[in-house]
Design a protein around this motif. Structure first.
Motif, PDB file in Angstrom:
ATOM      1  N   LEU A  47     -22.429 -26.734   6.899  1.00  0.00           N
ATOM      2  CA  LEU A  47     -22.144 -25.661   7.853  1.00  0.00           C
ATOM      3  C   LEU A  47     -22.166 -26.188   9.289  1.00  0.00           C
ATOM      4  CD1 LEU A  47     -21.607 -22.678   8.347  1.00  0.00           C
ATOM      5  CD2 LEU A  47     -24.093 -22.295   8.342  1.00  0.00           C
ATOM      6  N   LEU A  48     -23.109 -27.075   9.595  1.00  0.00           N
ATOM      7  CA  LEU A  48     -23.168 -27.651  10.940  1.00  0.00           C
ATOM      8  C   LEU A  48     -21.910 -28.460  11.245  1.00  0.00           C
ATOM      9  CD1 LEU A  48     -26.910 -28.778  11.012  1.00  0.00           C
ATOM     10  CD2 LEU A  48     -25.859 -27.064  12.501  1.00  0.00           C
ATOM     11  N   LEU A  49     -21.400 -29.184  10.264  1.00  0.00           N
ATOM     12  CA  LEU A  49     -20.168 -29.935  10.482  1.00  0.00           C
ATOM     13  C   LEU A  49     -18.978 -28.997  10.692  1.00  0.00           C
ATOM     14  CD1 LEU A  49     -20.519 -32.887   7.933  1.00  0.00           C
ATOM     15  CD2 LEU A  49     -20.828 -32.939  10.416  1.00  0.00           C
ATOM     16  N   ASP A  51     -19.130 -26.000  11.906  1.00  0.00           N
ATOM     17  CA  ASP A  51     -19.304 -25.410  13.233  1.00  0.00           C
ATOM     18  C   ASP A  51     -18.940 -26.389  14.348  1.00  0.00           C
ATOM     19  OD1 ASP A  51     -20.138 -23.063  12.073  1.00  0.00           O
ATOM     20  OD2 ASP A  51     -22.275 -23.426  12.404  1.00  0.00           O
ATOM     21  N   ALA A  52     -19.048 -27.697  14.054  1.00  0.00           N
ATOM     22  CA  ALA A  52     -18.682 -28.720  15.041  1.00  0.00           C
ATOM     23  C   ALA A  52     -17.177 -28.967  15.071  1.00  0.00           C
ATOM     24  CB  ALA A  52     -19.407 -30.024  14.740  1.00  0.00           C
ATOM     25  N   GLY A  53     -16.429 -28.242  14.268  1.00  0.00           N
ATOM     26  CA  GLY A  53     -14.978 -28.354  14.280  1.00  0.00           C
ATOM     27  C   GLY A  53     -14.397 -29.286  13.251  1.00  0.00           C
ATOM     28  N   CYS A  54     -15.213 -29.713  12.280  1.00  0.00           N
ATOM     29  CA  CYS A  54     -14.703 -30.631  11.270  1.00  0.00           C
ATOM     30  C   CYS A  54     -13.719 -29.908  10.361  1.00  0.00           C
ATOM     31  CB  CYS A  54     -15.850 -31.202  10.444  1.00  0.00           C
ATOM     32  SG  CYS A  54     -15.325 -32.472   9.267  1.00  0.00           S
ATOM     33  N   PRO A  55     -12.504 -30.426  10.211  1.00  0.00           N
ATOM     34  CA  PRO A  55     -11.487 -29.719   9.429  1.00  0.00           C
ATOM     35  C   PRO A  55     -11.568 -29.940   7.925  1.00  0.00           C
ATOM     36  CG  PRO A  55     -10.548 -31.694  10.382  1.00  0.00           C
ATOM     37  CD  PRO A  55     -11.955 -31.620  10.890  1.00  0.00           C
ATOM     38  N   ASP A  56     -12.395 -30.862   7.493  1.00  0.00           N
ATOM     39  CA  ASP A  56     -12.415 -31.222   6.067  1.00  0.00           C
ATOM     40  C   ASP A  56     -13.849 -31.551   5.672  1.00  0.00           C
ATOM     41  OD1 ASP A  56     -12.024 -32.179   3.503  1.00  0.00           O
ATOM     42  OD2 ASP A  56     -10.952 -33.999   4.117  1.00  0.00           O
ATOM     43  N   VAL A  57     -14.549 -30.604   5.072  1.00  0.00           N
ATOM     44  CA  VAL A  57     -15.948 -30.784   4.688  1.00  0.00           C
ATOM     45  C   VAL A  57     -16.092 -30.479   3.207  1.00  0.00           C
ATOM     46  CG1 VAL A  57     -18.346 -30.102   5.085  1.00  0.00           C
ATOM     47  CG2 VAL A  57     -16.728 -30.108   6.987  1.00  0.00           C
ATOM     48  N   VAL A  58     -16.712 -31.405   2.474  1.00  0.00           N
ATOM     49  CA  VAL A  58     -16.965 -31.180   1.056  1.00  0.00           C
ATOM     50  C   VAL A  58     -18.390 -31.609   0.734  1.00  0.00           C
ATOM     51  CG1 VAL A  58     -14.563 -31.460   0.333  1.00  0.00           C
ATOM     52  CG2 VAL A  58     -16.081 -33.457   0.407  1.00  0.00           C
ATOM     53  N   ALA A  67     -24.395 -34.845  -1.684  1.00  0.00           N
ATOM     54  CA  ALA A  67     -24.054 -35.514  -0.429  1.00  0.00           C
ATOM     55  C   ALA A  67     -22.957 -34.721   0.262  1.00  0.00           C
ATOM     56  CB  ALA A  67     -23.585 -36.945  -0.686  1.00  0.00           C
ATOM     57  N   VAL A  68     -22.910 -34.828   1.573  1.00  0.00           N
ATOM     58  CA  VAL A  68     -21.918 -34.111   2.374  1.00  0.00           C
ATOM     59  C   VAL A  68     -20.973 -35.118   3.000  1.00  0.00           C
ATOM     60  CG1 VAL A  68     -21.560 -32.464   4.238  1.00  0.00           C
ATOM     61  CG2 VAL A  68     -23.664 -32.360   2.881  1.00  0.00           C
ATOM     62  N   ILE A  69     -19.677 -34.852   2.901  1.00  0.00           N
ATOM     63  CA  ILE A  69     -18.662 -35.700   3.526  1.00  0.00           C
ATOM     64  C   ILE A  69     -17.797 -34.815   4.413  1.00  0.00           C
ATOM     65  CG2 ILE A  69     -16.750 -37.299   3.186  1.00  0.00           C
ATOM     66  CD1 ILE A  69     -17.834 -37.861   0.389  1.00  0.00           C
ATOM     67  N   GLY A  70     -17.746 -35.142   5.691  1.00  0.00           N
ATOM     68  CA  GLY A  70     -16.878 -34.438   6.633  1.00  0.00           C
ATOM     69  C   GLY A  70     -15.936 -35.427   7.289  1.00  0.00           C
ATOM     70  N   ILE A 124     -28.905 -37.251  11.442  1.00  0.00           N
ATOM     71  CA  ILE A 124     -27.871 -36.205  11.377  1.00  0.00           C
ATOM     72  C   ILE A 124     -27.665 -35.596  12.758  1.00  0.00           C
ATOM     73  CG2 ILE A 124     -27.239 -33.997  10.327  1.00  0.00           C
ATOM     74  CD1 ILE A 124     -29.156 -34.738   8.001  1.00  0.00           C
ATOM     75  N   ALA A 125     -28.781 -35.321  13.450  1.00  0.00           N
ATOM     76  CA  ALA A 125     -28.701 -34.692  14.769  1.00  0.00           C
ATOM     77  C   ALA A 125     -28.013 -35.601  15.786  1.00  0.00           C
ATOM     78  CB  ALA A 125     -30.104 -34.312  15.237  1.00  0.00           C
ATOM     79  N   VAL A 126     -28.263 -36.916  15.717  1.00  0.00           N
ATOM     80  CA  VAL A 126     -27.569 -37.849  16.606  1.00  0.00           C
ATOM     81  C   VAL A 126     -26.066 -37.751  16.402  1.00  0.00           C
ATOM     82  CG1 VAL A 126     -27.138 -40.308  17.038  1.00  0.00           C
ATOM     83  CG2 VAL A 126     -29.481 -39.459  16.887  1.00  0.00           C
ATOM     84  N   HIS A 127     -25.629 -37.742  15.146  1.00  0.00           N
ATOM     85  CA  HIS A 127     -24.200 -37.640  14.863  1.00  0.00           C
ATOM     86  C   HIS A 127     -23.631 -36.316  15.388  1.00  0.00           C
ATOM     87  CE1 HIS A 127     -24.804 -41.205  12.659  1.00  0.00           C
ATOM     88  NE2 HIS A 127     -25.054 -40.704  11.478  1.00  0.00           N
ATOM     89  N   LEU A 128     -24.375 -35.226  15.210  1.00  0.00           N
ATOM     90  CA  LEU A 128     -23.899 -33.929  15.706  1.00  0.00           C
ATOM     91  C   LEU A 128     -23.732 -33.939  17.217  1.00  0.00           C
ATOM     92  CD1 LEU A 128     -26.022 -31.437  13.568  1.00  0.00           C
ATOM     93  CD2 LEU A 128     -23.542 -31.770  13.438  1.00  0.00           C
ATOM     94  N   ALA A 129     -24.710 -34.505  17.915  1.00  0.00           N
ATOM     95  CA  ALA A 129     -24.626 -34.541  19.377  1.00  0.00           C
ATOM     96  C   ALA A 129     -23.404 -35.333  19.825  1.00  0.00           C
ATOM     97  CB  ALA A 129     -25.900 -35.156  19.954  1.00  0.00           C
TER      98      ALA A 129
END
Length: 446
Positions: A47-49, A51-58, A67-70, A124-129
């Protein structure tokens, strides 16, 4: 880059709030009672990905934890960077020993304290920022890969990488799950020890006996196990197992007085081993008894025990093959078992360590980005712990550059009581990753 610095700084409060929400999810992959929490953690990351605008999250799973891949597609001519972290955490240990609820973030003296707050939900938070700094449109292709079982040795990771290879292919991998040299000094990890782990069981009797009636003649399994485990080290504390390798020396000096301060070694307690501190930590083997099944002191009785067990964890020199090392340790134990006791091995696992070459244009861009963000040049160092996916990425994507970094520091207490994250270093790590993506985007455009 001053505008990017200001943007990242403005994003930090929101990122830290999301980090606290992730920490609140008790995603302990080692405990079946928390497997639903691991699922919930994967959902939260996805969900965070989004919300960050990722167009392809599985969310994927291949026989293990989710595991999450965005994925953001690369602009024309731009490279693709895979950003790795993991969302599972270690068990808390004795909760009463924590100074606050381990799943509620507490701030004390410039640090956040909670289970998983640095290992590795901070990754994860570093990547989000870094991604939010570009408002959902990073200047390079980005794949975010957040694993759900790193803390149990990544048993299904190899299958995930094989079956989702096209999704995970990249020109560079930034693995945010390691440590820095010290607070205020960033580091890239260039050597990782491997590991092997197993349970050794010693049997001497087919039933328990009165220790007064038969002690002094009949061997006790607990005593036999203690003597057997003691054979794994020599008098100086060096590992005494033939066949375990030691690699070339590290140039980085790690003063023993600093080590004692950072680790809390008690006054009068000596350090073990005879090589330099850096070599003992990063270039050679170590053996640790991480658990023993034997009668507790509270429930002790005057009894000769028929069976005793221990879980043994062995760290290996970078590059030593895990299965061969495990065979060497087992051969040693069989050869040193006292009094003809029976020895049984079970529950084996192993991983091969590796070295990571910090070379190439992406590595050069990373050095520059981290130096700019931190205000000091990054150092190269080893890690005594194991990060198995590094060798997996090297095997499957041999042409890619791999950067192993993180937000831990010597006082972070990963896996221990009061695990913590330095807030200043966290902000610098977020800026460094954003600067790296920006530099790689500029390089593609020029």
């Amino acid at each position: 880059m001053s505008e990017l610095r200001a943007t990242v700084s403005a994003l930090l409060p929101g990122v830290l709030a999301d980090l606290a929400d992730l920490v609140a999810i008790r995603s302990v992959s080692a405990l079946p009672a928390h497997h639903a929490d691991v699922d919930a953690s994967a959902d939260a990351v996805a969900l965070l990905l989004c919300d960050a605008g990722c167009p392809d999250v599985v969310i994927v799973r291949e026989g293990g934890q989710p595991a999450v891949i965005g994925r953001w597609p690369a602009p024309p001519g731009a490279p693709t960077v895979c950003l790795y972290a993991h969302h599972d955490v270690q068990p808390t240990g004795e909760v009463a020993l924590w100074t606050s609820d381990p799943f509620v973030v507490a701030e004390r003296e410039g640090r956040l304290v909670a289970r998983g707050v640095v290992d590795d939900k901070a990754g994860i938070a570093v990547h989000l920022a870094a991604l939010r700094a570009f408002d959902g449109q990073p200047p390079v292709g980005v794949t975010v890969f957040v694993e759900g079982e790193e803390e149990i040795g990544s048993p299904s990771l190899a299958t995930i990488l094989e079956r989702h290879r096209d999704r995970l292919a990249a020109d560079a991998y930034v693995i945010c799950d390691s440590a820095n040299w010290q607070v205020g000094t960033p580091a890239f990890t260039t050597a990782l020890r491997g590991m092997c782990q197993f349970v050794v069981e010693v049997r001497t009797l087919d039933h328990a006996l009165h220790s007064g009636q038969y002690g002094g003649v009949v061997p006790d399994a607990t005593t036999a196990l203690i003597r057997l485990l003691a054979s794994l080290h020599d008098e100086q504390g060096d590992v005494a197992v033939a066949g375990l390798l030691r690699n070339d020396a590290f140039e980085l000096d790690y003063p023993s007085d600093r080590l004692r301060t950072e680790t809390g070694v008690l006054d009068g307690v000596g350090l073990i081993g005879t090589a330099s501190v850096a070599d003992r930590l990063w270039s050679g083997p170590s053996v640790t008894v991480i658990g023993i099944d034997a009668p507790s002191v509270a429930e002790a009785s005057p009894t000769l025990q028929p069976v005793a067990r221990a879980r043994v964890s062995v760290r290996l020199a970078p590059g030593q093959e895990g299965a061969a090392a495990m065979a060497a340790v087992k051969e040693h134990l069989v050869a040193h078992v006292p009094w003809g006791a029976h020895v049984i091995f079970s529950d084996p696992s192993h991983a091969t360590g590796t070295t990571v070459a910090l070379a190439g244009p992406i590595a050069d861009a990373a050095r520059a980005a981290y130096a700019e963000a931190w205000g000091v040049e990054p150092v190269e160092m080893g890690q005594g712990g194991s990060i198995p996916m590094v060798s997996d990425f090297q095997r499957l994507f041999p042409e890619a550059e791999i950067l192993v970094t993180g937000v831990c520091d010597p006082d972070s207490r990963m896996h221990g009581i009061d695990e913590s994250l330095d807030l200043g270093d966290f902000g610098k790590a977020c800026l460094a990753e954003a600067l790296l993506l920006a530099r790689l985007g500029e390089g593609a455009a020029s």
